[in-house]
Design a protein around this motif. Sequence first.
Motif, short mmCIF file in Angstrom:
data_model
loop_
_atom_site.label_atom_id
_atom_site.label_comp_id
_atom_site.label_asym_id
_atom_site.label_seq_id
_atom_site.Cartn_x
_atom_site.Cartn_y
_atom_site.Cartn_z
N ASP A 53 0.81 -1.22 0.00
CA ASP A 53 0.00 0.00 0.00
C ASP A 53 0.84 1.27 0.00
O ASP A 53 0.32 2.37 0.07
N MET A 54 2.16 1.13 -0.12
CA MET A 54 3.05 2.29 -0.13
C MET A 54 3.35 2.71 -1.57
O MET A 54 3.63 1.87 -2.42
N ARG A 55 3.29 4.03 -1.81
CA ARG A 55 3.59 4.60 -3.13
C ARG A 55 4.60 5.73 -2.95
O ARG A 55 4.47 6.55 -2.05
N LEU A 56 5.58 5.78 -3.85
CA LEU A 56 6.57 6.85 -3.87
C LEU A 56 6.59 7.41 -5.28
O LEU A 56 6.69 6.63 -6.24
N ALA A 57 6.49 8.73 -5.40
CA ALA A 57 6.53 9.38 -6.70
C ALA A 57 7.58 10.48 -6.66
O ALA A 57 7.69 11.20 -5.67
N ALA A 58 8.37 10.59 -7.74
CA ALA A 58 9.42 11.60 -7.84
C ALA A 58 9.87 11.70 -9.30
O ALA A 58 9.66 10.78 -10.08
N PRO A 59 10.52 12.80 -9.65
CA PRO A 59 11.05 12.94 -11.01
C PRO A 59 12.24 12.01 -11.28
O PRO A 59 12.49 11.63 -12.41
N ARG A 60 12.97 11.64 -10.19
CA ARG A 60 14.20 10.87 -10.37
C ARG A 60 14.35 9.91 -9.19
O ARG A 60 14.28 10.32 -8.04
N VAL A 61 14.57 8.61 -9.49
CA VAL A 61 14.80 7.62 -8.44
C VAL A 61 15.95 6.71 -8.85
O VAL A 61 15.92 6.11 -9.93
N ARG A 62 16.94 6.64 -7.98
CA ARG A 62 18.07 5.72 -8.18
C ARG A 62 17.82 4.48 -7.33
O ARG A 62 17.58 4.58 -6.13
#
Length: 144
Positions: free
Chosen positions: A48-57
């Motif tokens: 149920d966890m969501r992470l949003a970003a322009p850049r993910v390493r």
Amino acid sequence: MAQAGAFSFGQGTRDRAAPVEVSSDALSVDQNDNSALFTGSVVIAQGDMRLAAPRVRVVYLPDRSGIETLEASGGVTLTSGEDAAEAQDAAYNLGTGMIELRGNVMLVQGTSAISGDTVIVDTNAGTAQVTGRVKTILRPQENQ
């Protein structure tokens, strides 16, 4: 002097063995340092966890058997159930379940919100520690 506050985050149980689903506009893989760089409208989901970003390493474990850490930057949004957080940058260690949010962090839980410079979220315990210039509004409970 930094102030600190405690705040809960995420009420659901964490399944670290659940698959991690990633979508983005572009992907660059570096076999030399066991990493992958996702760019452009990146969305990562696990349970149920969501992470949003322009850049993910994404940094893989040395034996490449799984993911060690996710390093998001450029404006990050993290949600877990009804809870949400925003920050400039975030680092999520999948092995320990610890997430560090840095830079203009805002946590929202229902009608409550708290902001600070840095937030450490323990996804196993469902808690968060806010440090830096902490700001919140405390609302008394209404009598029923």
